[in-house]
Each structure stands twice: as C-alpha cells, then as structure tokens.
Enzyme design. Structure first.
Site, PDB file in Angstrom:
ATOM      1  N   HIS A 161      25.381  41.777  12.433  1.00 20.14           N
ATOM      2  CA  HIS A 161      26.160  42.906  12.932  1.00 20.14           C
ATOM      3  C   HIS A 161      27.495  42.379  13.467  1.00 20.14           C
ATOM      4  O   HIS A 161      27.542  41.312  14.086  1.00 20.14           O
ATOM      5  CB  HIS A 161      25.383  43.643  14.015  1.00 20.14           C
ATOM      6  CG  HIS A 161      26.184  44.712  14.682  1.00 20.14           C
ATOM      7  ND1 HIS A 161      26.890  45.657  13.968  1.00 20.14           N
ATOM      8  CD2 HIS A 161      26.438  44.956  15.993  1.00 20.14           C
ATOM      9  CE1 HIS A 161      27.530  46.441  14.818  1.00 20.14           C
ATOM     10  NE2 HIS A 161      27.275  46.048  16.047  1.00 20.14           N
ATOM     11  N   GLU A 216      25.292  56.976  14.722  1.00 21.72           N
ATOM     12  CA  GLU A 216      25.291  57.420  16.116  1.00 21.72           C
ATOM     13  C   GLU A 216      26.334  58.522  16.302  1.00 21.72           C
ATOM     14  O   GLU A 216      26.600  58.949  17.407  1.00 21.72           O
ATOM     15  CB  GLU A 216      25.521  56.249  17.069  1.00 21.72           C
ATOM     16  CG  GLU A 216      26.809  55.479  16.866  1.00 21.72           C
ATOM     17  CD  GLU A 216      27.759  55.604  18.042  1.00 21.72           C
ATOM     18  OE1 GLU A 216      28.678  56.443  17.918  1.00 21.72           O
ATOM     19  OE2 GLU A 216      27.596  54.891  19.047  1.00 21.72           O
ATOM     20  N   CYS A 240      23.743  50.789  16.221  1.00 16.30           N
ATOM     21  CA  CYS A 240      24.323  50.177  15.025  1.00 16.30           C
ATOM     22  C   CYS A 240      23.307  49.661  14.016  1.00 16.30           C
ATOM     23  O   CYS A 240      23.698  49.044  13.022  1.00 16.30           O
ATOM     24  CB  CYS A 240      25.261  49.048  15.433  1.00 16.30           C
ATOM     25  SG  CYS A 240      26.616  49.626  16.451  1.00 16.30           S
TER      26      CYS A 240
END
Ligand code: ZN
Lengths: 129, 348
Positions: free
Chosen positions: B237, B83, B115
């Site tokens: 994550h 990103e 992400c």
C-alpha cells in the site's frame, strides 16, 4: 430525476443502446419504438460505436445555481464510426484544445446529481483520444 | 492449492487533473521541499466534478474487460471496495454491473475496509472461484478521498481505480498463496455523516501500517516457504513513497524490487486502488515466470498479502488497454483555486 425514468433509460445512457431497423437497416440513437427512417416497428437494440469525430462544439457559460460548479462545460455534436450522430458533453479538455475533426472516445461520467440527497444520473460523455 | 486460479485481466483509471505539493504548500505557507523530501510525493490526482468512485470504477472495469475480451455475462461476482462510495445506501457494484453489461445472474456488493477493501474483494473472488461457485469474478478498488484543508493528508489524498478480473482460464498471474492479518487498531476513521476523516497522527505508522504489512507478508512467506529474494517484484500500500520503501527494507526486500511499482509519487495515495495500481504497474512490465508479492493495508486495521507467478499469457493481453504509465503521463496541472472548486471546498 424520477427513479422509473432513470431506471428505464440506464442502458441507453450507460452503454449507448440505440436501435437498428431490421427493415431498412438504419441505426438510430436515442432509441425509439418506431424506426424514424421508414416507420417500421421491426427494430432491435443496437450498441453505438465507442469512437467518433467532433463535428461542432460550443461552451456553456451560464447555468442555474445547481450546476454552477460544472460550468463552463462543453457540448458537441459527435459523428460516430458507425455513422450515428450524437450530442453529448465533451470532457477532460479545455475549450481551446478542441478542433473540428478531432478523434473522441466514450467515457462514463455523472450527468446530474439531484441535490445532496437525490439520485445520481450517470451516462456517457466524450473525451479526446 | 488444488486447481489453478489467478488474475485473467486488469485495468486502471486515474483522473487527468494533478495538483503539486508546491501549489498546496504555497497556500498554507509551508516548506514544499521539506514535505516532498518527507513524503517523496510530487503531485496527486484530482477528479473532475463529474467523476466519482462509480465512474472511475467503471473506467477501470471497462479497461479490464477490453484486455480480457470475454463476455460480461460470464462474470459471477462484482465487488467494489471504497471508503468514498457515492451513496451510503445503493451499491456502486450495481452501477458497474450495468455499465459493463453484466446485470442479471451475478452477485455484487460494496466493501469497506479503508485502503484494503479492493484486495478484500480479490480474496473473495479467489475463494468463490476455487470453490467452483462462479467462473469469473471482478474485484475493484476505487477511491476519491477527501482531506481537510491544511491537514497533512491534503498533500497525498488522491483519486484512482483498479479492476482485476479473476478466473481459471487464460490466467496471466497465477495465485500461489494469500494470507491476511487483522486487528482493531484506531489509526484512521470517519464517522457516519462526517465529511473528512480523522487520524491518529504519528500513530498511523508503527502499530498500524508497518505492523500489519510486516505480519501479513511474513505470514505468507512462511506459509508458502519463500524468502524475499525469491521475488522479482514486490509492492505494498502506498500512502506516500516513504512508507512502502521503508517497509520493504524492514522485510528484507531491495529498492529495485519495489521501485517501479511506486505510482504514488505522481498520483498520490489512491486509497483502495493504491496497492492494486502498484500491482498493475508491475504487470505492465513483468515477464513470464516472474514472481510478484503484493501486500495491501487498510486502516482500522488489516493487510492482505498475495503471491503470484506470471504466466506466458501476459504477452497476449498486453497492448489491449491503457497502461499505468499512460495514465501517469496523461495529465494537466491545476491551481489550488480550481482544486477547491472541483473538490467542493469552495461554497456558494
Ligand atoms: Zn427502418
């Protein structure tokens, strides 16, 4: 920071591509069309060693405004495992941590950014192992 | 699944600088102990001014190449998920291709899905290889995220990169199945031209992170007929340490299954690289026969879940490149002053 020059020299900067002379077998970096040792035009690409030893180093304290966020930075003369000597920035360490003879390896970093809108020039520097 | 496909090598990179939660909290007069107990993060990684998503992607890719030992010309696809790509137009993947000697006959693209852009690239490589379009693919997640000063994100927004080589020969982690879940959920965003991202504060939890990870993970377990206890390791994550621990519990995984993968405690949230670094940390210690489950999460929002079985080949490639633990320990702590210079917060 002209696009043709950045493009032409990318393998030299990214991978450390120099030359080896097929007549006298000497290796050189940066690359040249003619062997600087014997004058032969019979040269082919050669990838310089990944690791080397720090020979000399100095710290650059003052630069123009465009590099102000990168100062101070360290420049060193590195003798590679294949005998080639290159001058490059030494990163990932403080000046006071450096010693003559310390082992270094190649890393990939930003060499320069042409303002906020121009090209970014990438290439190798060295860091302590 | 017909022919076997999986991870053939991996490499990561984390910049050397760290800033502690204590240092940041002292600048804003906040209670560092309360923040640490909430997030369970102690410090985060900070790149040097001459590092960016491309340089970190190259370092991780070179570590993966070293571990693999194969020829760069065999790579048929390169995807870099991030990103924070250095260019809005000019693919990071092309810079990686040149820097590992893989220019030429290969497809390449930059991916963007907050992400989970890195795991999206992994999934694309698995598909291309299984359909025999390419032999070896390279999927990278790399991020150097920005956080507005004083924003809660400032404590966690770190930097790092992970690269996975995917193929059919000499597999170290065989793919057993993958499952994704996607929805239009506005939990975190950054408009074109904006320096810092915005987020939905508490909205980032339940309807976003937890809902997507739970749906993708349960979907995968059902698809391949597995239960949480069938796995030796699991990772998710890691925007902080609390979220992955809590989602693991909600799904029925134990603390032991997830604990060793939580690199975020010491490097912060590495965005696209986060779940991939967690997976790499598991691969650093997993044994042949072990089963590993990985689920990423990207705001916006979506999750990719993967199930892997470790093969005997893992022992051959170990010690050929730097471990996640090496990067966690190879650090130096910096002050908020130096941090603001490195991050470009300081203006002249
Ligand atoms: Zn010569």
């Amino acid at each position: 920071m002209e696009p043709p020059k950045i493009w032409r020299e990318r393998r030299e900067r990214y991978l450390g591509i120099g030359i080896i002379c097929e007549d006298c077998q000497k290796k050189n970096f940066p690359k040249t069309r003619i062997c600087p040792d014997c004058g032969s035009e019979n040269v082919k690409p050669y990838k310089i060693a990944e690791r080397g030893t720090l020979k000399y180093f100095t710290q650059i304290m003052n630069t123009g405004d465009e590099l102000i966020f990168n100062t101070p930075y360290i420049v060193g003369l590195v003798e590679l495992e294949d005998g080639i000597k290159v001058t490059a920035q030494i990163v990932d360490c403080d000046f006071k941590e450096l010693r003559k003879g310390m082992k270094l390896e190649k890393t990939f970093r930003v060499l320069a950014r042409n303002g906020k809108e121009g090209l970014i020039k990438y290439g190798f520097k060295f860091r302590p192992i | 699944m017909s022919e076997k496909v999986g991870i053939i090598a991996y490499g990561i990179y984390i910049p050397r600088n760290r800033i502690t939660v204590d240092e940041i909290a002292s600048i804003w007069g906040e209670d560092a102990n309360e923040i640490k107990s909430q997030l369970q993060i102690f410090e985060k990684s900070v790149p040097f001014p001459d590092e960016d998503v491309a340089t970190m992607a190259v370092e991780a890719a070179r570590n993966a190449m070293k571990q693999w030992g194969g020829e760069a010309e065999k790579i048929g696809a390169i995807y870099v998920g991030s990103e924070s790509h250095p260019y809005a137009v000019k693919p990071t993947a092309t810079i990686v291709a040149a820097a590992i000697g893989a220019e030429g006959e290969t497809t390449a693209a930059d991916l963007e899905f907050a992400c989970k852009a890195g795991t999206a690239g992994m999934q694309m490589c698995f598909g291309l290889i299984q359909s025999n379009m390419i032999k070896v693919g390279l999927a990278i997640g790399s991020d150097s995220s920005q956080a507005k000063p004083k924003d809660p994100l400032e404590y966690t927004a770190g930097a790092g990169s992970a690269a996975f080589l995917i193929g059919k020969q000499d597999i170290i982690a065989e793919l057993e199945g993958t499952y994704s879940y996607t929805s239009d959920t506005p939990d975190f965003w950054r408009r074109e031209g904006a320096t810092f991202p915005s987020h939905g504060q508490r909205f980032t939890g339940m309807p976003a992170y937890f809902d997507h990870i739970i749906k993708a993970t349960k979907g995968l377990l059902e698809k391949i007929d597995r239960k949480p206890e069938d796995y030796d390791y699991v990772t998710f994550h890691q925007p902080n340490t609390k979220f992955p621990l809590r989602v693991a519990k909600m799904l029925g995984f134990s603390k032991e299954q997830i604990e060793n993968s939580l690199a975020c405690k010491y490097v912060g949230n590495t965005y696209s690289a986060s779940s991939m670094i967690g997976f790499a940390k598991i691969l650093d210690e997993a044994q042949p026969g072990d089963k590993v489950l990985v689920t990423s999460y990207g705001s916006g929002a979506g999750s990719d879940a993967f199930s892997f079985k470790i093969t005997e080949n893992i022992e051959k490639i170990r010690s050929r490149s730097k471990t996640v633990q090496y990067y966690i320990e190879n650090k130096r702590n910096i002050s908020y002053g130096l941090y603001s210079r490195y991050k470009g917060i300081l203006k002249v």
